[in-house]
Design a protein around this motif. Structure first.
Motif, short mmCIF file in Angstrom:
data_model
loop_
_atom_site.label_atom_id
_atom_site.label_comp_id
_atom_site.label_asym_id
_atom_site.label_seq_id
_atom_site.Cartn_x
_atom_site.Cartn_y
_atom_site.Cartn_z
N THR A 19 0.83 -1.21 0.00
CA THR A 19 0.00 0.00 0.00
C THR A 19 0.86 1.25 0.00
O THR A 19 0.49 2.27 -0.61
CB THR A 19 -0.93 0.05 1.22
OG1 THR A 19 -0.17 0.11 2.44
CG2 THR A 19 -1.86 -1.15 1.26
N LEU A 20 2.00 1.19 0.65
CA LEU A 20 2.89 2.36 0.71
C LEU A 20 3.70 2.52 -0.57
O LEU A 20 4.15 3.63 -0.89
CB LEU A 20 3.82 2.25 1.92
CG LEU A 20 3.11 2.29 3.28
CD1 LEU A 20 4.10 2.04 4.41
CD2 LEU A 20 2.39 3.62 3.48
N GLN A 21 3.88 1.43 -1.31
CA GLN A 21 4.63 1.49 -2.55
C GLN A 21 3.74 1.82 -3.75
O GLN A 21 4.25 2.13 -4.83
CB GLN A 21 5.37 0.17 -2.79
CG GLN A 21 6.49 -0.08 -1.79
CD GLN A 21 7.21 -1.39 -2.03
OE1 GLN A 21 6.70 -2.28 -2.70
NE2 GLN A 21 8.40 -1.52 -1.47
N LEU A 26 -3.69 3.40 -5.18
CA LEU A 26 -4.63 3.19 -4.08
C LEU A 26 -5.11 4.51 -3.48
O LEU A 26 -5.58 4.55 -2.35
CB LEU A 26 -3.98 2.34 -2.98
CG LEU A 26 -3.58 0.93 -3.39
CD1 LEU A 26 -2.74 0.28 -2.30
CD2 LEU A 26 -4.82 0.08 -3.67
N ALA A 27 -4.98 5.59 -4.25
CA ALA A 27 -5.28 6.92 -3.74
C ALA A 27 -6.70 7.03 -3.18
O ALA A 27 -6.92 7.64 -2.13
CB ALA A 27 -5.07 7.96 -4.84
N ARG A 28 -7.66 6.42 -3.87
CA ARG A 28 -9.06 6.51 -3.41
C ARG A 28 -9.23 5.82 -2.06
O ARG A 28 -9.94 6.32 -1.18
CB ARG A 28 -9.99 5.90 -4.45
CG ARG A 28 -11.46 6.01 -4.08
CD ARG A 28 -12.34 5.49 -5.19
NE ARG A 28 -12.20 6.29 -6.39
CZ ARG A 28 -12.87 6.06 -7.53
NH1 ARG A 28 -13.72 5.03 -7.58
NH2 ARG A 28 -12.69 6.83 -8.57
N VAL A 29 -8.59 4.65 -1.91
CA VAL A 29 -8.69 3.92 -0.65
C VAL A 29 -7.98 4.68 0.47
O VAL A 29 -8.53 4.85 1.57
CB VAL A 29 -8.07 2.51 -0.79
CG1 VAL A 29 -8.03 1.81 0.57
CG2 VAL A 29 -8.87 1.68 -1.79
N LEU A 30 -6.77 5.14 0.20
CA LEU A 30 -5.99 5.84 1.21
C LEU A 30 -6.66 7.15 1.63
O LEU A 30 -6.52 7.58 2.78
CB LEU A 30 -4.58 6.12 0.69
CG LEU A 30 -3.73 4.88 0.41
CD1 LEU A 30 -2.39 5.28 -0.21
CD2 LEU A 30 -3.51 4.07 1.67
N TYR A 34 -6.87 9.34 5.41
CA TYR A 34 -6.34 10.66 5.78
C TYR A 34 -6.97 11.83 5.04
O TYR A 34 -6.71 12.98 5.37
CB TYR A 34 -4.83 10.70 5.56
CG TYR A 34 -4.37 10.38 4.15
CD1 TYR A 34 -4.73 11.16 3.07
CD2 TYR A 34 -3.56 9.28 3.91
CE1 TYR A 34 -4.30 10.87 1.79
CE2 TYR A 34 -3.11 8.98 2.63
CZ TYR A 34 -3.49 9.79 1.57
OH TYR A 34 -3.08 9.50 0.30
N GLY A 35 -7.80 11.58 4.02
CA GLY A 35 -8.34 12.66 3.21
C GLY A 35 -9.61 13.27 3.76
O GLY A 35 -10.14 12.86 4.80
N ASP A 36 -10.09 14.30 3.04
CA ASP A 36 -11.34 14.98 3.40
C ASP A 36 -11.35 15.45 4.85
O ASP A 36 -12.36 15.37 5.54
CB ASP A 36 -12.54 14.07 3.15
CG ASP A 36 -12.66 13.65 1.68
OD1 ASP A 36 -12.34 14.48 0.81
OD2 ASP A 36 -13.06 12.51 1.42
#
Length: 261
Positions: A19-21, A26-30, A34-36
């Motif tokens: 996930t970190l690589q 995976l931007a939508r999942v991540l 931390y988003g919004d």
């Protein structure tokens, strides 16, 4: 003391690494983590259930539920999570027994699965928390991976406007204020880094030289939107802290002392 049994633990470690690589893929999942504005709820000063613990919890919980969604198509009467619960000797009702008890209450198999997970409640929480601790135990030793995680979360903090948050933890420029590093953090980092500067391997134990002073350094600097978190701290000597970190860029090493030679 952690009573580790390592049931699928290395599988989860590999998923976390991936996930970190592949943060772009995976931007939508991540973004759910931390988003919004969610990053504002992650701001604490050196919590023992660290920022990385929270990330592990988020990813592993998601994996368990994604596996359930796949199983819903096969209509299996036994779920893999039952094997994990059994392996860790966590008391729970079997899914088959749950189906027999509730088969007349719903028409949809996938609803049965998710209702079953909700009814597991404390058993599932116990499994999830223990799995998170086992994964953390392994990955806390990987400073390079911790740097990748802290770069990711610092980037999220930089993108969010948190200057208006009513808290004593944030500066007017939207960065986190320097927090006092607790003794337990220093002990954990010192033990992990074996009492040596991670950049030049200088001994900081005070046994070889009394002149070498230990410095506890933010891998991702607070000025670069880093967090006050145990996973963002490493052991440096005074010289490396002053010289190598002068530019403020995140830096660590993947050099580790072998258990034996």
């Amino acid at each position: 003391m952690l009573n580790a049994k390592f049931y699928e633990t290395y599988y989860f470690c590999n998923v976390i690494k991936n996930t970190l690589q592949d943060q772009f893929g995976l931007a939508r999942v991540l973004n759910e983590f931390y988003g919004d504005g969610n990053v504002a709820y992650l701001i604490e000063t050196f919590p023992k259930f660290s920022l990385f613990h929270k990330y592990l919890y988020f990813v592993i919980d998601r994996i368990y539920y994604e596996n359930l969604n796949q199983l819903a198509e096969n209509k299996s009467k036994r779920l893999p999570i039952e094997e994990a619960l059994k392996f860790h000797s966590i008391a729970h009702i079997s899914f088959q027994s749950y189906m027999e008890k509730n088969e007349n209450k719903t028409e949809h198999y996938d609803d049965l699965i998710h209702n079953y997970m909700e009814d597991l409640n404390d058993a599932y929480e116990q499994l999830l928390t223990h799995t998170v601790e086992e994964v953390f135990y392994i990955l806390f030793q990987n400073r390079d991976l911790l740097m990748e995680f802290n770069l990711m979360i610092s980037g999220a903090l930089e993108r969010e406007d948190i200057k208006e948050i009513d808290t004593d933890l944030v500066t007017k420029r939207g960065r986190l204020k320097r927090g006092h590093i607790p003794k337990w953090v220093k002990r954990a980092v010192y033990f992990r880094d074996r009492g040596q500067c991670v950049l030049c391997n200088k001994d900081l134990s005070g046994i070889v030289s009394l002149d070498n002073k230990e410095n506890y350094d933010h891998i991702v600097a607070l000025a670069q939107y880093g967090f006050n978190d145990v996973t963002n701290i490493q052991l440096l000597c005074k010289e490396c802290n002053q010289n190598e970190k002068k530019a403020g860029e995140a830096v660590t090493s993947n050099s580790y002392q072998k258990w034996y030679t």
